[in-house]
Design a protein around this motif. Structure first.
Motif, PDB file in Angstrom:
ATOM      1  N   MET A   1       0.853  -1.195   0.000  1.00 45.26           N
ATOM      2  CA  MET A   1       0.000   0.000   0.000  1.00 45.26           C
ATOM      3  C   MET A   1       0.886   1.241   0.000  1.00 45.26           C
ATOM      4  O   MET A   1       1.733   1.408   0.891  1.00 45.26           O
ATOM      5  N   GLY A   2       0.661   2.128  -0.981  1.00 41.86           N
ATOM      6  CA  GLY A   2       1.337   3.414  -0.984  1.00 41.86           C
ATOM      7  C   GLY A   2       0.541   4.411  -0.158  1.00 41.86           C
ATOM      8  O   GLY A   2      -0.568   4.121   0.308  1.00 41.86           O
ATOM      9  N   SER A   3       1.086   5.603   0.010  1.00 39.56           N
ATOM     10  CA  SER A   3       0.415   6.606   0.851  1.00 39.56           C
ATOM     11  C   SER A   3      -0.913   7.041   0.256  1.00 39.56           C
ATOM     12  O   SER A   3      -1.826   7.450   0.986  1.00 39.56           O
ATOM     13  N   ALA A   4      -1.050   6.963  -1.077  1.00 40.84           N
ATOM     14  CA  ALA A   4      -2.315   7.331  -1.710  1.00 40.84           C
ATOM     15  C   ALA A   4      -3.429   6.347  -1.337  1.00 40.84           C
ATOM     16  O   ALA A   4      -4.595   6.728  -1.213  1.00 40.84           O
ATOM     17  N   GLU A   5      -3.048   5.081  -1.143  1.00 42.36           N
ATOM     18  CA  GLU A   5      -4.035   4.056  -0.783  1.00 42.36           C
ATOM     19  C   GLU A   5      -4.210   3.939   0.722  1.00 42.36           C
ATOM     20  O   GLU A   5      -5.284   3.577   1.205  1.00 42.36           O
ATOM     21  N   LEU A   6      -3.136   4.229   1.463  1.00 41.14           N
ATOM     22  CA  LEU A   6      -3.185   4.041   2.913  1.00 41.14           C
ATOM     23  C   LEU A   6      -2.323   5.091   3.604  1.00 41.14           C
ATOM     24  O   LEU A   6      -1.097   4.997   3.615  1.00 41.14           O
ATOM     25  N   ASP A   7      -2.983   6.101   4.160  1.00 46.14           N
ATOM     26  CA  ASP A   7      -2.307   7.116   4.958  1.00 46.14           C
ATOM     27  C   ASP A   7      -2.281   6.599   6.392  1.00 46.14           C
ATOM     28  O   ASP A   7      -3.312   6.555   7.064  1.00 46.14           O
ATOM     29  N   ILE A   8      -1.104   6.208   6.864  1.00 44.53           N
ATOM     30  CA  ILE A   8      -1.032   5.594   8.189  1.00 44.53           C
ATOM     31  C   ILE A   8      -1.398   6.569   9.306  1.00 44.53           C
ATOM     32  O   ILE A   8      -1.710   6.159  10.423  1.00 44.53           O
ATOM     33  N   ALA A   9      -1.371   7.872   9.006  1.00 46.35           N
ATOM     34  CA  ALA A   9      -1.746   8.871  10.010  1.00 46.35           C
ATOM     35  C   ALA A   9      -3.255   8.932  10.224  1.00 46.35           C
ATOM     36  O   ALA A   9      -3.726   9.494  11.208  1.00 46.35           O
ATOM     37  N   ASN A  10      -4.007   8.343   9.295  1.00 48.46           N
ATOM     38  CA  ASN A  10      -5.472   8.293   9.410  1.00 48.46           C
ATOM     39  C   ASN A  10      -5.845   7.004  10.157  1.00 48.46           C
ATOM     40  O   ASN A  10      -5.918   5.925   9.575  1.00 48.46           O
ATOM     41  N   ALA A  11      -6.075   7.139  11.457  1.00 46.21           N
ATOM     42  CA  ALA A  11      -6.246   5.964  12.322  1.00 46.21           C
ATOM     43  C   ALA A  11      -7.417   5.080  11.895  1.00 46.21           C
ATOM     44  O   ALA A  11      -7.289   3.853  11.833  1.00 46.21           O
ATOM     45  N   ASP A  12      -8.554   5.688  11.596  1.00 46.17           N
ATOM     46  CA  ASP A  12      -9.747   4.906  11.246  1.00 46.17           C
ATOM     47  C   ASP A  12      -9.564   4.166   9.928  1.00 46.17           C
ATOM     48  O   ASP A  12      -9.889   2.979   9.812  1.00 46.17           O
ATOM     49  N   ARG A  13      -9.060   4.880   8.935  1.00 45.99           N
ATOM     50  CA  ARG A  13      -8.855   4.283   7.611  1.00 45.99           C
ATOM     51  C   ARG A  13      -7.832   3.148   7.689  1.00 45.99           C
ATOM     52  O   ARG A  13      -7.996   2.087   7.099  1.00 45.99           O
ATOM     53  N   MET A  14      -6.791   3.384   8.474  1.00 43.75           N
ATOM     54  CA  MET A  14      -5.755   2.373   8.586  1.00 43.75           C
ATOM     55  C   MET A  14      -6.243   1.122   9.319  1.00 43.75           C
ATOM     56  O   MET A  14      -5.969   0.001   8.901  1.00 43.75           O
ATOM     57  N   ALA A  15      -6.993   1.327  10.392  1.00 42.50           N
ATOM     58  CA  ALA A  15      -7.532   0.192  11.142  1.00 42.50           C
ATOM     59  C   ALA A  15      -8.453  -0.655  10.266  1.00 42.50           C
ATOM     60  O   ALA A  15      -8.406  -1.887  10.297  1.00 42.50           O
ATOM     61  N   ALA A  16      -9.263   0.023   9.449  1.00 42.10           N
ATOM     62  CA  ALA A  16     -10.182  -0.678   8.547  1.00 42.10           C
ATOM     63  C   ALA A  16      -9.412  -1.485   7.501  1.00 42.10           C
ATOM     64  O   ALA A  16      -9.770  -2.623   7.183  1.00 42.10           O
ATOM     65  N   MET A  17      -8.329  -0.879   6.965  1.00 40.20           N
ATOM     66  CA  MET A  17      -7.536  -1.569   5.940  1.00 40.20           C
ATOM     67  C   MET A  17      -6.840  -2.795   6.514  1.00 40.20           C
ATOM     68  O   MET A  17      -6.803  -3.864   5.890  1.00 40.20           O
ATOM     69  N   VAL A  18      -6.303  -2.666   7.711  1.00 37.88           N
ATOM     70  CA  VAL A  18      -5.626  -3.798   8.347  1.00 37.88           C
ATOM     71  C   VAL A  18      -6.624  -4.926   8.620  1.00 37.88           C
ATOM     72  O   VAL A  18      -6.322  -6.106   8.416  1.00 37.88           O
TER      73      VAL A  18
END
Length: 292
Positions: free
Chosen positions: A29-46
């Motif tokens: 995942m690149g930053s365009a697909e997964l911004d690790i600073a976005n907690a909710d989005r990252m938790a959902a992706m994981v």
């Protein structure tokens, strides 16, 4: 084994995807697909990917820009790592993470060991140190790899800058009073995959903080001269430019660079059998790739 690789479009992330060994499913995942600073989005992706291991190659690495963008640097390098640590802990899996020599003050005279006192001199180093601490506090299976002077065929780095300048100019000046260890992105990726293989086979690692960089130590001036020598030998440069040695004070930058960035990598070799690679051999491989 499914491995989530964050920052997959960066220098090391690119090599992690390219060098993924048989038996591993690398989900990049690149930053365009997964911004690790976005907690909710990252938790959902994981949760969606359900990896068995996470390798974090995502980072805010613009050292000078960080001085005027501290909020963004800390959002990625500290908060993003804390988010990943929390996600890894929820799944009960390890998090392998890349850090930097910039966590040190750069005023030593011997190679830095993992237990030596830190003292970053700029925002970038401070944000990366905060990320290390967030990972160690938030994840029970952390593996931090501090490295230095990263270069490769992909992305922006000193080697590619020198090649461009070497073609454009007959003479140039390079700092000669900063000493460190050039490290190829490919060698970092191979090291991380070696740790991943050990984890898959043994079910555990000696968790914690390690140093990994190329060998031998040199100055930026030394590095530039070797880049030009090899590039000319390989036919990538029509002539050898003259490289003048200058002091750091003659090349001011917004962020202060460490004068000493040499890392002691013996702990990684003793714990996991991984030895540093010769950056001059790694450089030749990168130049050959760039010359294709």
């Amino acid at each position: 084994m499914r491995v989530l690789i964050t920052g997959a479009r960066g220098q090391v992330g690119h090599e992690l995807m390219r060098l993924a060994p048989e038996g591993f499913e690398a989900v990049g995942m690149g930053s365009a697909e997964l911004d690790i600073a976005n907690a909710d989005r990252m938790a959902a992706m994981v949760e969606q990917v359900r990896p068995q291991l996470i390798v974090n190659a995502a980072a805010y690495t613009a050292v000078d820009k960080a001085e005027s963008e501290p909020e963004r640097a800390f959002a990625v390098n500290r908060d993003g790592v804390a988010n990943l640590a929390a996600a890894a802990e929820r799944l009960g899996i390890p998090l392998l993470h890349i850090s930097t020599d910039y966590v040190f003050a750069g005023d030593a005279g011997e190679p830095y060991r993992e237990q030596d006192a830190t003292g970053p001199t700029g925002v970038y180093g401070a944000s990366k140190l905060a990320g290390e601490r967030a990972l160690l506090a938030g994840c029970s299976r952390p593996m931090i790899l501090r490295t230095s002077w990263v270069f490769g065929a992909h992305g922006n780095n000193f080697v590619k800058t020198m090649l461009r300048l070497g073609r454009e100019r007959e003479e140039l000046s390079v700092v000669a009073d900063q000493r460190g260890c050039p490290t190829s992105a490919a060698s970092i990726a191979r090291t991380l995959w070696s740790l991943a293989r050990q984890y898959r086979e043994q079910g555990s690692l000696h968790w914690g903080l390690y140093h990994y960089s190329g060998t031998p130590a040199c100055t930026w001036h030394d590095f530039a001269q070797e880049i030009f020598r090899q590039a000319h030998e390989l036919g990538l440069l029509p002539r050898l430019p003259v490289v003048h040695a200058i002091a750091t004070a003659q090349y001011p930058t917004p962020a202060r660079r460490p004068a000493w960035s040499v890392l002691d990598c013996s702990k990684l070799r003793e714990a996991h059998g991984i030895a540093p690679s010769d950056w001059r051999d790694e450089l030749r491989a990168v130049l050959m790739e760039l010359g294709k």
